[in-house]
Design an enzyme around this catalytic site. Structure first.
Site, PDB file in Angstrom:
ATOM      1  CE1 TYR A 239      -4.140  -1.185  -0.613  1.00  0.00           C
ATOM      2  CE2 TYR A 239      -3.726  -2.675   1.232  1.00  0.00           C
ATOM      3  CZ  TYR A 239      -4.489  -2.296   0.138  1.00  0.00           C
ATOM      4  OH  TYR A 239      -5.597  -3.003  -0.203  1.00  0.00           O
TER       5      TYR A 239
ATOM      6  CD  GLU B  65      -3.232 -29.982   2.034  1.00  0.00           C
ATOM      7  OE1 GLU B  65      -2.955 -31.195   2.061  1.00  0.00           O
ATOM      8  OE2 GLU B  65      -3.688 -29.418   1.018  1.00  0.00           O
TER       9      GLU B  65
ATOM     10  CG  ASP C  68      -5.989 -32.881   1.254  1.00  0.00           C
ATOM     11  OD1 ASP C  68      -6.338 -33.326   2.362  1.00  0.00           O
ATOM     12  OD2 ASP C  68      -6.405 -31.809   0.778  1.00  0.00           O
TER      13      ASP C  68
END
Ligand SMILES: Nc1ncnc2c1ncn2[C@@H]1O[C@H](COP(=O)(O)OP(=O)(O)OP(=O)(O)O)[C@@H](O)[C@H]1O
Ligand SMILES: [Mg+2]
Lengths: 375, 673
Positions: A107, A203, A255
């Site tokens: 920013y 995860e 996973d």
């Protein structure tokens, strides 16, 4: 040409060094422009082509390859300009003795380029890789540029730490857990007391919540962490310190898909993108607890949990199988082949669908007990 | 051949046949008798050419009053130019159009040509199909021997006024003044003045007084001809106008000086671009391949050659004794046969034999192209643009007639609609017979299609169906403004200037081989947009010239070139030649544009870099920026190479294109043309 320091705070030696590096980068531009020469910055390449797998240390290291980023090249002009902007932003932070989040820096640097309506940076995704570029250009860590990322990832368990002077008992963090900061260096975080015997890293936040609710860490005397997907540097550094300083083994529950494999690979060997960070983040001893391609049959899951592999998945899987650190591991080749054979992937949530606490009460304890993991 | 129609025996014959016919009709189921052969015979008679053309004036380009005015000027000017060039005189022409009534005009055209000998004047201007150009094979504007007498006849038929001719062959000779009428029944001239003898004007003061007395209009010169025709007509500027014809003529004839006084009395002097007369085209004999059977029969009758062999050698080009022998052998005729003894059958055999004989192609040095150089100059004079290319093809042959094609192309610049003054616009609106504004715009201006017209109307905030004559003053101002401001380049379609033997062809574009070939060419591959089977769009003007000893027009009004495959092929090749050059230019321009954009992108970021570097190490920002800019200029050098020291674009040089192009910096052109 060094910057005049009027009432600037006294700088730490490392900070002075970093500023000098940035100044010399700027001086290079002035000299090149004066000589009518091409303007370019050599940036160590952050891609697979420029990483080496160090077999003895078992981590990824960055090679010596560089890319030159040129100001007078249509496709590079903007990122050249952005690189200098980020360098200037960092030098100011260091000079003022302040830190900023990478979002905050984005920013500060974002504005319209007069007289056009084009922005210096369109979004943060444009700024973040430039910061990483600057890190490798200067050979500095992000925190040495006085930058930090948002807190991401969570932690609970039998450990007490001190974070910037405040005592944090990770056994009393309720359902939200302790948010792992971006910078977890010893200056910021000290380990005070730890009874945990290992770390289970999962995860995603959702799975982590399941484990926290079931008080898995209390029942199994461990620390429970997650990285909200690909673990950010703060989480990886935290795991590294827990492993190396407290000698806790790290187990990963991810996973059963190429992405899960990749996350494991990042934790274990380091990431391709940030290979220069491997030596202080990679944990070659980290273990892969699951999910395994054989779990569908072994756990007798219903076929509704199958998620068909798509072409990208298959391509990624083959790529990962070819990584030098997996290439010679038969168990891993079998694992990946089996997934390709199955034709589907499985998420950890698949186990939850079988029984809500199946994963915390049966699957994981069993695996740990049997020492059934991949390495 | 004429015996059957006029012999008394023929009448008898018809009688008998007539009886038979009546008999067969005798079943009487119809009382009213249809025409009999006898009754029909009573009205069967020779039709004079003049009568025929008086009825079919559209065939000669007199279909409406506006076109009649143009055709009249055109026939006179074409003749004037032909005469001057044939005599080796640099042409100077005076065209004067005067309004003498609501829809009546007097057209006077004078030249500084060789003049016409006394005896010929009445025949030339008072008899159709009388001329010097029909029977020869030579490149000229006129070819049929109808042009000027037809204009005179039209004038006479519509106003009753005679054609007036003044002609003088040298400084010291008498001039001759005739007032003629055409006897259309007999296709021959009636001399009205000087008791049927015309008037002699001596080259002295008496002559001058006489000139005044007879009210003869004449610009004092040593030799030349002036023809004055009064006719019913309408004068309107814009597409298909006299003004356009003269402008286009000037373009293709840079050696001609024109003085034009229009009906409003404004004088338009168009000086010469070059002082050199085009080389004189050589006259050639017809090539055997080009001759038609009917014509061959006629030639056999007329020839004075004692034998067929001689006849073939003398009457045709490229026929050697051995070729003549071969033709005769093919026709199974002796070389020594007397031509007069050749009947239809023999002629047919000769004709067939010619088609199969191997005869060298005709000599082509009889053609005089305008030339690439003058095409470029001429185009540039008339059409303000940025890029010009020209290509003159080598001569080729169709049906035994040598011809050649040349093409000029002008790209860029403003469309004619944007060059018009507000007064000019007002005048055109008043004179227009278009029913709607939309129609007016697309009818009046070249290159404005329906799309562009709609754009202009939208920008001027007017209703498309408003009548052009009914616009208020402020509305005209608004329309004019819109015409200047609307970007017409996209909606603009290519305009084509067609020429045959340096004469502009202004009508029948769709029927013309030139237009058809332009439309059939794929201009997309040359960087223009084009939808299938139509003209490409973009600010492009094409000039296409066909030069030939005999231009195959689709009709007597000489408005469109017939589509012979050989002609189309040459057209295609010439168009491709300029097309390729245009593509090169457009590509280069695009590259310069890209380089310019490239530089702009670099420049955009330099300020940021300089500011950041200044913040880091305190370097002088402005000095650094200046240096960075210098490097940027160097790095985008090819954009730079296109700018001269005053920063004006120089663009690629003409040499880059292999010649025959002209590149103009639009900024350096004066705004007023
Ligand atoms: N201004 C002139 N000066 C000299 N000779 C002229 C002039 N105008 C006409 N002639 C002669 O008169 C002849 C007849 O002219 P006309 O225009 O009727 O026919 P053309 O020019 O031969 O053919 P076309 O019908 O195609 O115009 C010409 O062939 C030419 O010899
Ligand atoms: Mg003529």
């Amino acid at each position: 040409m060094a910057k005049k320091s009027d009432t600037k705070p006294k700088l730490k030696p490392r900070d002075t060094e970093t500023i000098e590096q940035i100044v010399s980068l700027a001086n290079g531009i002035v000299t090149a422009a004066g000589g009518g020469r091409d303007l370019s910055i050599d940036i160590p390449t952050r891609s697979l082509a420029n990483v080496r797998y160090n077999k003895t240390r078992k981590i990824l290291e960055m090679g010596k390859g560089t890319n030159s980023r040129q100001l007078f090249n249509l496709s590079q002009a903007k990122s050249y300009m952005q690189t200098i902007l980020v360098a200037q932003g960092a030098s100011r932070l260091i000079g003022e003795g302040k830190s900023n989040s990478i979002r905050g820096l984005y920013y500060t640097l974002k504005h319209k380029i007069a007289p056009t309506s084009e922005n210096t940076f369109e979004d943060q995704a444009e700024c973040d890789p430039i910061i990483e570029d600057l890190e490798v250009i200067l050979g500095s860590l992000r925190e040495e540029l006085h930058l930090f990322a948002d807190n991401r990832g969570g932690m609970v368990g039998n450990i007490i730490l001190e974070d910037s002077g405040d005592e944090i008992n990770c056994g009393r963090m309720g359902s939200g857990g302790y948010a792992v900061p971006s910078i977890v260096e010893p200056e910021v975080i000290r380990f005070k007391e730890c009874t945990a015997k290992f770390v289970l890293h999962v995860e995603k936040g959702t799975v982590w919540q399941r484990f926290n609710e079931d008080k898995f860490w209390r029942n199994n005397n461990c620390i429970l962490t997650h990285g909200a997907g690909q673990p950010p540097r703060g989480v990886r550094r935290m795991l590294y310190r827990l492993h190396n300083e407290l000698k806790l083994p790290i187990y990963c529950l991810l996973d059963n898909d190429p992405w899960g494999y990749y996350i494991y690979s990042v934790i274990k060997q380091g990431s391709i993108n940030l290979a220069y960070e491997s030596q202080r983040m990679a944990i070659p001893e980290a273990r892969f607890l699951g999910l395994r391609s054989s779990d569908y049959e072994r756990c007798a899951l219903s076929d509704s949990v199958q998620i068909a592999l798509n072409d990208t998945d298959r391509k990624r899987a083959k790529q990962i199988a070819g990584y030098p650190w997996f290439a010679h591991k038969k168990s891993w080749q079998k694992e990946i082949d089996k997934m390709l054979d199955n034709g589907f992937k499985l998420e950890v949530e698949a186990l939850i669908s079988k029984d809500i606490s199946y994963v915390t009460e049966e699957y994981t304890p069993q695996r740990l007990k049997d020492q059934d993991w991949l390495d | 051949m004429s015996e059957t129609t006029s012999s008394p025996e023929a009448d008898d014959l018809t009688e008998t046949n007539g009886e038979a016919t009546t008999g067969s009709n005798g079943d009487g189921h119809k009382n009213r008798r249809r025409a009999t052969a006898q009754s029909m015979a009573a009205s069967q008679k020779e039709i004079s050419v003049s009568e025929f053309f008086a009825k079919n004036r559209h065939l000669l380009g007199f279909d409406n009053p506006r076109k009649a005015l143009l055709t009249t000027v055109k026939e006179a000017v074409d003749n004037a130019l032909d005469a001057c060039e044939e005599a080796g005189i640099l042409p100077e022409i005076w065209v004067h159009i005067e309004r003498v009534g609501e829809d009546r005009f007097k057209v006077g055209v004078q030249d500084n040509g060789p003049g016409i000998v006394r005896a010929q004047i009445p025949l030339i201007f008072g008899k159709l199909l009388y001329g010097s150009k029909f029977h020869r094979m030579r490149m000229s504007r006129g070819q049929q021997g109808i042009g000027i007498s037809a204009a005179g006849m039209y004038g006479m038929l519509t106003t009753g006024k005679p054609v007036k001719i003044m002609s003088k062959v040298s400084k010291r000779s008498d001039a001759h003044y005739y007032e003629l009428q055409i006897d259309t029944k007999r296709n021959r001239p009636d001399i009205l003045n000087g008791k049927g003898e015309g008037v002699v004007i001596e080259p002295n003061d008496k002559g001058r007084r006489n000139t005044e007395k007879h009210g003869i209009e004449w610009v004092e010169i040593d030799h030349g001809t002036r023809v004055t025709i009064e006719l019913e007509a309408r004068y309107q500027r814009g597409r298909g106008s006299v003004d356009e014809y003269l402008e286009q003529t000037a373009m293709a004839n840079p050696h001609v000086m024109v003085h034009y006084t229009d009906p409003d009395g404004s004088v338009w002097d168009r000086p010469r671009v070059t002082d050199t007369l085009p080389p004189e085209p050589r006259e050639i004999k017809p090539h055997p391949y080009g001759v038609e059977l009917g014509r061959l029969v006629g030639m056999l009758k007329e020839t004075k050659a004692p034998t067929i062999g001689q006849f073939l050698i003398q009457s045709f080009s490229r026929v050697s004794p051995s070729i003549a022998r071969k033709i005769c052998e093919g026709a199974k005729l002796g070389v020594r046969t007397t031509p007069a003894k050749c009947e239809r059958q023999e002629a047919d055999a000769i004709y067939k034999s010619i088609q199969t004989a191997k005869i060298p192609a005709p000599a082509t040095d009889c053609l005089v192209p305008i030339g690439e150089d003058l095409i470029l100059k001429g185009l540039h004079q008339i059409i303000p643009g940025e890029f010009y290319a020209a290509a003159t093809r080598p001569p080729s042959v169709y049906r035994g007639n040598p011809f050649l094609i040349e093409v000029g192309l002008a790209f860029g610049g403003t469309s004619p609609a944007q060059r018009i003054s507000i007064d000019g616009l007002k005048e055109m609106l008043d004179a227009s017979d278009a029913r709607t504004l939309r129609q007016f715009l697309s009818m009046t201006f070249d290159g404005i299609g329906a799309d562009a017209a709609d754009k202009i109307i939208a920008a001027s905030e007017m209703r498309p169906r408003v009548s052009p004559g009914k616009l208020e003053k402020e509305e005209i101002v608004k329309l004019h403004e819109a015409m200047q401001n609307v970007n017409l380049n996209d909606g603009q379609s290519m305009s084509i200037l067609r020429y045959a033997n340096r004469v502009p062809l202004q009508f029948q574009a769709a029927a013309c081989a030139i237009t058809q070939t332009v439309m059939g060419t794929n201009w997309r591959s040359y960087g223009l947009s084009q939808s299938r089977g139509s003209l490409p769009s973009g600010p492009v003007t094409l000039m296409v010239h066909m030069a030939s000893v005999w231009v195959p027009f689709t009709s007597e009004s000489k408005e469109a070139v017939a589509s012979y495959p050989e002609i189309q092929k040459e057209l295609r090749l010439a168009l491709q030649a300029v097309g390729r050059k245009l593509a090169m230019f457009l590509r280069k321009r695009l590259k310069v544009k890209h380089e310019g954009q490239r530089r702009a992108i670099f420049l955009r970021y330099l300020g940021e870099v300089a500011t950041a570097v200044h913040a880091i190490n305190g370097t002088d920002r402005e000095q650094l920026l200046e240096r960075l800019m210098k490097v940027a200029q160097k790095r985008t050098a090819s954009a730079d190479a296109q700018f001269d020291d005053r920063g004006r674009p120089l663009e690629p040089t003409e040499k880059d294109f292999g010649g025959s192009v002209l590149i103009v910096d639009p900024a350096s052109e004066p705004l007023e043309k």
